[in-house]
Enzyme design. Sequence first.
Site, PDB file in Angstrom:
ATOM      1  N   ARG A  46       0.846  -1.196   0.000  1.00 49.63           N
ATOM      2  CA  ARG A  46       0.000   0.000   0.000  1.00 49.63           C
ATOM      3  C   ARG A  46       0.882   1.248   0.000  1.00 49.63           C
ATOM      4  O   ARG A  46       0.628   2.215  -0.688  1.00 49.63           O
ATOM      5  CB  ARG A  46      -0.966   0.022   1.195  1.00 49.63           C
ATOM      6  CG  ARG A  46      -1.847   1.248   1.129  1.00 49.63           C
ATOM      7  CD  ARG A  46      -2.916   1.437   2.223  1.00 49.63           C
ATOM      8  NE  ARG A  46      -3.110   0.381   3.151  1.00 49.63           N
ATOM      9  CZ  ARG A  46      -2.477   0.320   4.338  1.00 49.63           C
ATOM     10  NH1 ARG A  46      -1.629   1.254   4.712  1.00 49.63           N
ATOM     11  NH2 ARG A  46      -2.716  -0.690   5.140  1.00 49.63           N
ATOM     12  N   TYR A  98     -13.251  19.979 -14.643  1.00 49.32           N
ATOM     13  CA  TYR A  98     -13.639  18.587 -14.851  1.00 49.32           C
ATOM     14  C   TYR A  98     -14.828  18.265 -13.924  1.00 49.32           C
ATOM     15  O   TYR A  98     -14.794  18.611 -12.741  1.00 49.32           O
ATOM     16  CB  TYR A  98     -12.436  17.682 -14.539  1.00 49.32           C
ATOM     17  CG  TYR A  98     -12.767  16.220 -14.581  1.00 49.32           C
ATOM     18  CD1 TYR A  98     -13.120  15.600 -15.783  1.00 49.32           C
ATOM     19  CD2 TYR A  98     -12.755  15.446 -13.430  1.00 49.32           C
ATOM     20  CE1 TYR A  98     -13.446  14.259 -15.822  1.00 49.32           C
ATOM     21  CE2 TYR A  98     -13.070  14.099 -13.464  1.00 49.32           C
ATOM     22  CZ  TYR A  98     -13.416  13.518 -14.662  1.00 49.32           C
ATOM     23  OH  TYR A  98     -13.740  12.191 -14.705  1.00 49.32           O
ATOM     24  N   ASP A 170      -4.115  21.019 -12.235  1.00 54.52           N
ATOM     25  CA  ASP A 170      -4.522  19.762 -12.874  1.00 54.52           C
ATOM     26  C   ASP A 170      -4.018  19.852 -14.315  1.00 54.52           C
ATOM     27  O   ASP A 170      -4.562  20.601 -15.125  1.00 54.52           O
ATOM     28  CB  ASP A 170      -6.051  19.628 -12.812  1.00 54.52           C
ATOM     29  CG  ASP A 170      -6.567  18.372 -13.501  1.00 54.52           C
ATOM     30  OD1 ASP A 170      -5.819  17.771 -14.298  1.00 54.52           O
ATOM     31  OD2 ASP A 170      -7.734  18.003 -13.267  1.00 54.52           O
ATOM     32  N   LYS A 195      -5.416   9.447 -18.921  1.00 51.40           N
ATOM     33  CA  LYS A 195      -5.587  10.148 -20.198  1.00 51.40           C
ATOM     34  C   LYS A 195      -4.283  10.092 -21.002  1.00 51.40           C
ATOM     35  O   LYS A 195      -3.871   9.026 -21.396  1.00 51.40           O
ATOM     36  CB  LYS A 195      -6.080  11.567 -19.936  1.00 51.40           C
ATOM     37  CG  LYS A 195      -7.181  11.665 -18.857  1.00 51.40           C
ATOM     38  CD  LYS A 195      -8.493  11.023 -19.259  1.00 51.40           C
ATOM     39  CE  LYS A 195      -9.486  10.894 -18.114  1.00 51.40           C
ATOM     40  NZ  LYS A 195      -9.765  12.075 -17.340  1.00 51.40           N
TER      41      LYS A 195
HETATM   42  C1  LIG Z   1     -10.365  12.380 -16.104  1.00 54.61           C
HETATM   43  C2  LIG Z   1      -9.956  13.613 -15.394  1.00 54.61           C
HETATM   44  C3  LIG Z   1      -9.819  13.640 -14.009  1.00 54.61           C
HETATM   45  C4  LIG Z   1     -10.135  12.432 -13.138  1.00 54.61           C
HETATM   46  O1  LIG Z   1      -9.256  11.376 -13.353  1.00 54.61           O
HETATM   47  P1  LIG Z   1      -9.687   9.810 -13.246  1.00 54.61           P
HETATM   48  O2  LIG Z   1      -8.426   9.123 -13.610  1.00 54.61           O
HETATM   49  O3  LIG Z   1     -10.803   9.595 -14.190  1.00 54.61           O
HETATM   50  O4  LIG Z   1     -10.092   9.605 -11.831  1.00 54.61           O
HETATM   51  C5  LIG Z   1      -9.425  14.820 -13.415  1.00 54.61           C
HETATM   52  N1  LIG Z   1      -9.170  15.931 -14.156  1.00 54.61           N
HETATM   53  C6  LIG Z   1      -9.296  15.936 -15.489  1.00 54.61           C
HETATM   54  C7  LIG Z   1      -9.002  17.187 -16.246  1.00 54.61           C
HETATM   55  C8  LIG Z   1      -9.693  14.788 -16.153  1.00 54.61           C
HETATM   56  O5  LIG Z   1      -9.844  14.821 -17.492  1.00 54.61           O
END
Ligand SMILES: *Cc1c(COP(=O)(O)O)cnc(C)c1O
Length: 379
Positions: A46, A98, A170, A195
Amino acid sequence: MKFGTKAIHAGQQPDPTTGAVMTPIYQTSTYAQASPGDHKGYEYSRGTNPTRKALEDCIAALENGRFGLAFSSGMGATDAIMKLLKPGDEVITGNDLYGGSYRIFTKIFSNYGIKFHFIDFSNPENVLSYINENTKQIWIETPTNPTMQIIDIKAVSAIAEKHNLLLTVDNTFASPYLQNPLDLGADIVMHSVTKYIAGHSDVVMGAIVVNDEELYKKLWFIYNACGATPGPQDAFLALRGIKTLHLRMKAHCENGEKIAAFLKNHPKIDKIYWPGFTDHPNHQVAKEQMNGFGGMISIVLKGADLKETFKVASSFKVFTLAESLGGVESLINHPATMTHGSIPKEEREKVGVTDNLLRLSVGVEDIEDLLVDLEQALK
Ligand SMILES: *Cc1c(COP(=O)(O)O)cnc(C)c1O
């Protein structure tokens, strides 16, 4: 080292026991100790795992940061960053976010006494009137999702530093190839690794990168204590994906530019959002802080209602109608009902997430096939 070399090598050496060139999948929960406390740096998976560690070091290197942490999803990473806060603290964040970030802020952390302000960051000075003695963090996303607003990271970080606030960026939409927020003064970079970084739509994962050791220790404590850490198999898949991040991003940018140009004056399209256009309101900032404009494009269909928009969204043959973005395959998404469905209609419409908005994640297929597909679907 340059970006592509780091993408392929950072954090990874041939395995010391066998010479395996690829980092093995250390599928183990625990590690033998010679006597209590006498171990090789790994106690329980973990908290630490060698496959995950290689990935964390690689992502940190790509963000020019010192410390990386991988999470079982992007939301797991966001959750950990928010747990740095205490009841009474306030966060200033963007008004085009998001959907999952908006949801965790308003539906989870609001219940724990944390207050969020959702504001327009197109002029960074806007933030000043929201700062008070309870403000602890600024959280931004740039380019924003889905309207591709650009926020000046350097300008926001100067304000954050002056008021002793943590700035989180982000960086999911840009990827570390196009933008490195720590270099522009941010304290924390957060990614949905799901992504662009992993890039093949086969793994859900998140990451955080920081430079400050104290901050890293606090975040590692939360990561280990709360436990949203990914398994070694997923860490391996992400590591494999990263090796082509620079090649993929070049192709995403090239295809993105061609598709943006094709759609710009298309008779079926009312508005198009892409930071590469010289008439984009913050094009100059994008040019300065990014190494390219990416493959994320949003379009507003001219005079279309929800039904007609659904019809277009369902007519693609190469693009796939699906949530998510950043994979090698092209995707089309209807934010109002899919990724941004958890944002109230009035809130999302204020920033332009209307029923006739579609978001494209332009993949790395042959551009001719993508253009033909767009033309026939718009028809
Ligand atoms: C998809 C996404 C998230 C969340 O990520 P997950 O891997 O789906 O939990 C956060 N911020 C942005 C800009 C995203 O496109």
